[in-house]
Write an enzyme that holds these catalytic residues in place. Structure first.
Site, mmCIF file in Angstrom:
data_model
loop_
_atom_site.group_PDB
_atom_site.id
_atom_site.type_symbol
_atom_site.label_atom_id
_atom_site.label_comp_id
_atom_site.label_asym_id
_atom_site.label_seq_id
_atom_site.Cartn_x
_atom_site.Cartn_y
_atom_site.Cartn_z
ATOM 1 N N SER A 17 -6.255 7.487 6.424
ATOM 2 C CA SER A 17 -6.154 8.591 5.478
ATOM 3 C C SER A 17 -7.442 9.379 5.505
ATOM 4 O O SER A 17 -8.524 8.831 5.761
ATOM 5 C CB SER A 17 -5.915 8.070 4.058
ATOM 6 O OG SER A 17 -6.040 9.107 3.101
ATOM 7 N N TYR B 267 -8.515 2.756 -2.952
ATOM 8 C CA TYR B 267 -7.712 3.250 -1.832
ATOM 9 C C TYR B 267 -8.597 3.883 -0.766
ATOM 10 O O TYR B 267 -8.453 3.598 0.437
ATOM 11 C CB TYR B 267 -6.685 4.260 -2.334
ATOM 12 C CG TYR B 267 -5.836 4.855 -1.237
ATOM 13 C CD1 TYR B 267 -4.799 4.115 -0.672
ATOM 14 C CD2 TYR B 267 -6.071 6.130 -0.750
ATOM 15 C CE1 TYR B 267 -4.019 4.654 0.339
ATOM 16 C CE2 TYR B 267 -5.303 6.677 0.250
ATOM 17 C CZ TYR B 267 -4.272 5.932 0.805
ATOM 18 O OH TYR B 267 -3.505 6.463 1.813
#
Length: 246
Positions: free
Chosen positions: A144, A157
């Site tokens: 990501s 995250y």
């Protein structure tokens, strides 16, 4: 790498980006193995869509945060297909916690996110390593932009995705020269993760030079290109975010 007739295993392959990758590779003639942990209905719906493209497809249930289940799934794939050429580590998990809410970033959230995003990626790569070496295969880890910028749905995250990028680099060295290991780092993608967050989506779209956010196939196109047309690339994390962070 010629991918027609090859076998690809995609974790979290029944929904979102994983499904997009499954369909893209299937269009190019790759046989698909779809992994799911909870989304059984969606996994079998994706299987039907893949098979409609003229290739074979099978579905495997496994929680990739569990090492034993990863090893069992790889064994099942090899028993069913006799080979494994491509592994896409797409399964992921987050908890939405504002970065400024330090007390809200609970320890159990860290454990939950890291168990799947980091340990799960490593467990799958380790379980598949021998088969992929034999096939001179490819691993693609879906990371990501959060792992590069430190932004994203939560601090945990973002940290987990940075760790996945590091794992990609380490395994690119360890598994070379037989296996190439690469990562694709999406920005925001229109999946069920962002359903109902219209204001957030519109804001991010307006901040990109391309004035939009990604569809799953935008990410899948890059995955396909790295597998099929980038034989001299390994260990890289390719950002696909519409230019949001150039």
């Amino acid at each position: 790498m010629e991918i027609k007739g090859k076998v690809a295993l995609i974790t979290g392959g029944g929904t979102g980006v994983g499904k997009g990758i499954a369909l893209r590779l299937a269009k190019e003639g790759t046989n698909i193995c779809i992994n799911y942990a909870h989304s059984e209905k969606e996994a079998y719906e994706a299987k039907a869509e893949v098979e409609a493209l003229g290739v074979k497809c099978a579905v495997y249930k496994a929680d990739v945060s569990d090492d034993d289940q990863c090893r069992a799934m790889i064994a099942a794939v090899l028993k069913d297909w006799g080979q494994l050429d491509i592994l896409v580590n797409n399964a992921g998990r987050t908890h939405f916690v504002d970065h400024s809410d330090l007390e809200g970033m609970k320890g159990e959230y860290f454990d939950d996110i890291f168990a799947l995003n980091v340990k799960g990626t490593f467990f799958m790569c380790r379980a598949a390593a021998d088969a992929l070496k034999k096939a001179h295969g490819v691993i693609i880890n879906i990371t990501s932009i959060a792992g590069v910028t430190g932004l994203g749905s939560s601090i945990a995250y973002a940290a987990s995705k940075a760790a996945e990028i590091s794992i990609t680099k380490s395994l690119a060295r360890v598994l070379a020269p037989e296996v190439r290991v690469l990562a694709v780092a999406p920005g925001i993608v229109l999946t069920r993760w962002v359903e109902g967050r219209t204001g957030h989506i519109d804001k991010l779209a307006g901040e990109t030079p391309l004035q939009k956010v990604a569809e799953p196939d935008d990410i899948a196109q890059t995955v396909y290109a790295l597998i099929a047309h980038a034989d001299f690339m390994t260990g890289q994390n390719i950002i696909v975010d519409g230019g949001a962070f150039i």
